[in-house]
Design an enzyme around this catalytic site. Structure first.
Site, PDB file in Angstrom:
ATOM      1  N   VAL A  86       0.969  -1.170   0.017  1.00  0.00           N
ATOM      2  CA  VAL A  86       0.017   0.011  -0.206  1.00  0.00           C
ATOM      3  C   VAL A  86       0.888   1.375  -0.009  1.00  0.00           C
ATOM      4  O   VAL A  86       1.748   1.355   0.985  1.00  0.00           O
ATOM      5  CB  VAL A  86      -1.005   0.016   1.277  1.00  0.00           C
ATOM      6  N   LYS A  87       0.713   2.038  -1.239  1.00  0.00           N
ATOM      7  CA  LYS A  87       1.573   3.291  -1.209  1.00  0.00           C
ATOM      8  C   LYS A  87       0.842   4.395  -0.468  1.00  0.00           C
ATOM      9  O   LYS A  87      -0.510   4.882  -1.046  1.00  0.00           O
ATOM     10  CB  LYS A  87       1.734   3.584  -2.682  1.00  0.00           C
TER      11      LYS A  87
END
Ligand code: G3P
Length: 217
Positions: A86-87
């Site tokens: 997850v960025k």
């Protein structure tokens, strides 16, 4: 140093993957838009497709900016595939959310990093990756590769486990310089990766070998 490709283009992802040296993929909303991927379901499906092509970490970026919304969005992204990272942007609620993800077993990539101080915060929040944007730093007449060296030194002294993921790569030389500076990962466009192959003496040498091979055929 791990090699990631920085694109949402499936053809380019496949081409890099076929080289056998690809370790992962990074994307962002701009790269998704460039490929014409529109709407929530299309974006989620696109991430799934990328995960099915590449056996490695695939960064999927949240577009929420408030803690609870980042957490909810990140949980959905992480549920797409075990390789999703997850960025999360380097903002106050992003740091809070990254710590939440770390405590709940979800891996993160802290994006939009432009300073050593931000990289320290990302490491403190337990991000798996920190993404300094070196090309954009160079664009402002600062030295992006120098930032990679500085973060590498700080992480080494402090024993931080976060991996330095050099992003916003603009050339093959950037990749070489990032390797030299201690980046753990370099995420690059396909042309910068393929540019590493090129040397005129290789072409000249190969032409001569092939020509001489005909003499002994
Ligand atoms: O990984 C971040 C990267 O996509 C940003 O690159 O070229 O838009 O600065 P660029």
């Amino acid at each position: 140093m791990k090699f990631f490709i920085d694109t949402a283009n499936l053809g380019q992802i496949k081409e890099a993957n076929e080289l056998g040296i690809l370790d992962g993929v990074t994307t962002n909303p701009s790269l998704m838009a460039k490929e014409g991927i529109k709407g929530h379901d299309a974006v989620m499906n696109h991430y799934k497709t990328i995960c099915e092509i590449v056996n490695g970490d695939v960064s999927a970026e949240v577009i929420s900016t408030e803690f609870k919304a980042i957490v909810e969005e990140g949980k959905k992204l992480a549920a797409i595939h075990p390789n999703i990272i997850v960025k999360v942007p380097m903002i106050k609620d992003g740091v809070k959310a990254m710590k939440w993800f770390t405590d709940n077993g979800i891996k993160t990539n802290c994006t939009l990093v432009f300073s050593a101080g931000q990289a320290i915060l990302a490491a403190k929040a337990g991000a798996k990756y920190v993404s300094p944007f070196i090309g954009r730093i160079d664009d402002g007449n600062w030295d992006g590769v120098e930032l990679i060296s500085q973060i590498a030194q700080i992480y080494s002294i402090q024993g931080f486990k976060t991996e330095i993921l050099a992003a916003s790569i603009r050339s093959s030389l950037h990749i070489v310089k990032c390797a030299e500076a201690g980046a753990d990962v370099c995420t690059s466009p396909l042309d910068s990766i393929l540019g590493l192959l090129k040397h005129p003496l290789t072409d000249i040498g190969l032409a001569k070998f092939l020509e001489d091979a005909k003499k002994s055929a």
